[in-house]
Design a protein around this motif. Structure first.
Motif, mmCIF file in Angstrom:
data_model
loop_
_atom_site.group_PDB
_atom_site.id
_atom_site.type_symbol
_atom_site.label_atom_id
_atom_site.label_comp_id
_atom_site.label_asym_id
_atom_site.label_seq_id
_atom_site.Cartn_x
_atom_site.Cartn_y
_atom_site.Cartn_z
ATOM 1 N N PHE A 161 48.196 20.524 81.694
ATOM 2 C CA PHE A 161 49.370 21.282 82.124
ATOM 3 C C PHE A 161 50.394 21.280 80.983
ATOM 4 N N PRO A 162 50.352 22.284 80.102
ATOM 5 C CA PRO A 162 51.323 22.339 78.992
ATOM 6 C C PRO A 162 52.611 23.040 79.425
ATOM 7 N N GLU A 163 53.701 22.716 78.720
ATOM 8 C CA GLU A 163 54.988 23.325 79.015
ATOM 9 C C GLU A 163 55.896 23.203 77.805
ATOM 10 N N VAL A 164 56.755 24.193 77.597
ATOM 11 C CA VAL A 164 57.755 24.105 76.537
ATOM 12 C C VAL A 164 59.004 24.836 77.007
ATOM 13 N N GLU A 165 60.139 24.286 76.636
ATOM 14 C CA GLU A 165 61.424 24.844 77.044
ATOM 15 C C GLU A 165 62.258 25.140 75.802
ATOM 16 N N PHE A 166 62.760 26.361 75.697
ATOM 17 C CA PHE A 166 63.650 26.760 74.617
ATOM 18 C C PHE A 166 64.996 27.119 75.232
ATOM 19 N N GLY A 167 66.075 26.631 74.623
ATOM 20 C CA GLY A 167 67.370 26.937 75.202
ATOM 21 C C GLY A 167 68.515 26.628 74.271
ATOM 22 N N ALA A 168 69.703 26.793 74.798
ATOM 23 C CA ALA A 168 70.935 26.499 74.073
ATOM 24 C C ALA A 168 71.884 25.778 75.009
ATOM 25 N N SER A 169 72.785 24.960 74.431
ATOM 26 C CA SER A 169 73.724 24.182 75.224
ATOM 27 C C SER A 169 75.102 24.213 74.582
ATOM 28 N N TYR A 170 76.109 24.196 75.430
ATOM 29 C CA TYR A 170 77.492 24.093 74.971
ATOM 30 C C TYR A 170 78.107 22.839 75.575
ATOM 31 N N TYR A 171 78.792 22.043 74.749
ATOM 32 C CA TYR A 171 79.439 20.810 75.181
ATOM 33 C C TYR A 171 80.921 20.882 74.823
ATOM 34 N N SER A 172 81.774 20.780 75.807
ATOM 35 C CA SER A 172 83.206 20.790 75.528
ATOM 36 C C SER A 172 83.696 19.435 75.028
ATOM 37 N N ASN A 173 82.901 18.380 75.260
ATOM 38 C CA ASN A 173 83.279 17.027 74.861
ATOM 39 C C ASN A 173 82.036 16.358 74.271
ATOM 40 N N VAL A 174 81.821 16.567 72.984
ATOM 41 C CA VAL A 174 80.573 16.137 72.350
ATOM 42 C C VAL A 174 80.391 14.632 72.398
ATOM 43 N N PHE A 175 81.462 13.866 72.122
ATOM 44 C CA PHE A 175 81.341 12.417 71.974
ATOM 45 C C PHE A 175 81.648 11.649 73.259
ATOM 46 N N HIS A 176 81.824 12.364 74.381
ATOM 47 C CA HIS A 176 82.123 11.709 75.663
ATOM 48 C C HIS A 176 83.277 10.729 75.503
#
Length: 541
Positions: free
Chosen positions: A181-196
């Protein structure tokens, strides 16, 4: 530079994939007639004694829909088999075998029992010689979730599979007597607070998450191999780039119809999250290596069953660097040895009260640099709970209440204890709506000066609803708290999420997710809020 080029390459792949989706869905609609949808393949669902790492991997999150036809195996299902259902009646299959593709099948409940439950129409038990809940064969579930009895809270994937209620089950690729069962996910993310952290900047990242499971399709015994990766490429802050992976192997040896041995071995490597208890919000992140080995013996005596379980987990923390100063983290390395005994009574297959006792020993190789005190400790966990089984159409999973305590060997550190709640359960409210309940309680390790640990609690609910058969919305709320019980550590976090998934076809899923995090620690300077947006495409076979 190579990472950036790779990120742009991934972006191109995502664009090409997204541009091809509308045409694929249009062709799928053209293939229907009279408001009916042709199902290219159907499977029995909800089925076996059944991992993570969504280990949070999405390949483990496929929905189960009820044990309508328990005898079919993947290698005997005709890929060209099809049935007709009315558009919107996802829970009812026109196939006389009762096989379902998405939604709950209730048509066969009057004629057959659910897991042999006499109260649901099945034949009653005839004396003590009848095995009430035998191990189903390895081919019991076409999706081959086979090895799930080690730890019901962290290893059982059947509750989440019922919760996912996806319109399509992955088909897999047959490889000899195994299925891939192969799978791959491609995406993008936005973080308003990178360093938490308070005042942290924002950034974008490209994400790639490959994964695969190779599972045996045998009549007895079982093997499963899994590999999952998570790579991210940040635009402005390469220190936040993820290079995480998990490798895992599971096995089940069927000794008799009432007894088996299950084993697991895994290796996981990940960069420590900025929000972790002892993580730094500046400089590089520590690389954490986790090696785990676990074995469990399961035995049934008619209604009574028990499990003996033992595990070893080793945690190694890499060094960090900030402004040219290197900080070794060897004092954070530790190994956990745990032994567990669990006994349960099957009132009926969908209701089994149980008691579980676990003892652990956490061994540190050296004293913490913060206070020169070694954090080696001993702990006990007592749980009283209820198991709803692994194959129910309405309820699956485990819920328990109990008590836990962790006692450092050095008397200068005080014990940490409290009431516990642990859960991994799904309630299928209707054919279109499901509710997932997760809870965990543990004692977090920390090298904070003069602190022996922090009592950790997390409780989360998530609701999933089919707006259309191919369009699924979700919303969730998670509360977590870490408290050292001495006024030094008391961190509380609320996380709210909403998401949407569009199933363009059996192999392509478009997704979007928004999350808001509100963190409150001791002292105003530690508080922060953050928003995250994730979107992309998931390809699977």
């Amino acid at each position: 530079m190579v990472d950036r080029l790779f990120a742009w390459l991934i972006s191109g792949i995502v664009v090409v994939t997204l541009s091809s989706v509308p045409g694929q869905h249009a062709r799928a609609q053209d293939a229907t007639a009279g408001g009916q949808t042709t199902i290219s393949e159907t499977y029995p669902s909800g089925s076996s004694q059944q991992s993570l790492l969504q280990s949070d991997s999405q390949d483990d999150d496929d929905a189960g829909n009820g044990p309508a036809s328990k005898s079919d195996r993947l290698d005997t299902v005709d890929p060209q088999q099809s049935g007709q259902v009315e558009d919107g009646d996802a829970g009812l299959s026109a196939d006389p075998s009762g096989l379902v593709d998405g939604g709950v099948d209730t048509a066969g409940e009057q004629a057959q029992s659910l897991d042999g439950d006499p109260t649901r129409g099945g034949a009653p038990a005839d004396g003590d010689d009848v095995v009430l809940n035998e191990n189903p064969p390895a081919g019991y579930d076409p999706l081959l979730f086979q090895i799930e009895d080690l730890d019901p809270y962290s290893d059982n994937r059947t509750p989440r599979r019922l919760f996912r209620q996806e319109p399509y089950d992955p088909v897999g690729i047959k490889v000899g007597s195994f299925v891939l069962f192969p799978e791959v996910e491609f995406g993008a993310s936005y973080y308003s607070n990178v360093f938490h952290a308070p005042g942290s900047p924002s950034d974008w990242a490209m994400d790639v998450k490959p994964g695969a499971r190779l599972v045996s399709n045998w009549g007895t015994h079982a093997l499963e191999f899994r590999a999952v990766g998570a790579l991210s490429f940040y635009n402005d802050f390469p220190t936040e780039d993820d290079r995480d992976y998990t490798l895992e192997a599971r096995a089940r040896l069927d000794i008799t119809r009432r007894a088996n041995i299950q084993a697991l071995i895994s290796r996981q490597q990940y960069l420590e999250d900025r929000s972790a208890l002892d993580a730094s919000s500046v400089g590089t992140r520590s690389v954490v290596d986790t090696d785990r080995a676990e074995v469990a013996y399961n035995q049934r005596f008619n209604r009574l069953s028990y499990q003996l379980r033992g595990s070893v987990q080793d945690y190694t923390y890499g060094s960090t660097e900030d402004a040219g100063v290197v900080t070794p983290n060897r004092d954070r390395d530790y190994t956990v040895y745990e032994e567990t005994v669990r006994t349960s009574w099957e009132a009926k297959p969908s209701f089994s009260p149980y008691f579980e006792f676990a003892y652990n020993h956490r061994d540190y190789g050296e004293a913490a640099q913060s206070d020169l005190i070694n954090r080696t400790s001993d702990g006990q966990r007592y749980r009283f709970g209820v198991s709803f089984g692994n194959t129910g159409e309405i309820l699956r999973g485990d819920i328990s209440l109990g008590y836990g305590i962790q006692t450092p060997e050095d008397a200068r550190l005080h014990p940490v204890d409290g009431l516990t709640i642990d859960a991994n359960a799904t309630w299928r409210a209707s054919a279109l709506t499901s509710v997932l309940f997760n809870a965990s309680t543990d004692v977090s390790e920390t090298t904070t000066a003069n602190v022996g640990g922090a009592f950790y609690r997390s409780v989360g609910f998530e609701v999933r609803h089919e707006l259309r058969r191919y369009l699924v919305a979700s919303a969730g709320l998670v509360y977590s708290n870490q408290n050292s019980q001495d006024g030094i550590i008391n961190d509380t976090q609320w996380a709210e999420t909403v998401g949407i998934e569009y199933y363009a076809n059996r192999n392509t899923v478009l997704f979007g997710k928004y999350q808001h995090v509100d963190f409150n620690g001791i002292g105003v300077p530690n508080d922060y809020v953050g928003d995250e947006v994730h979107f992309g495409v998931r390809l699977r076979q």
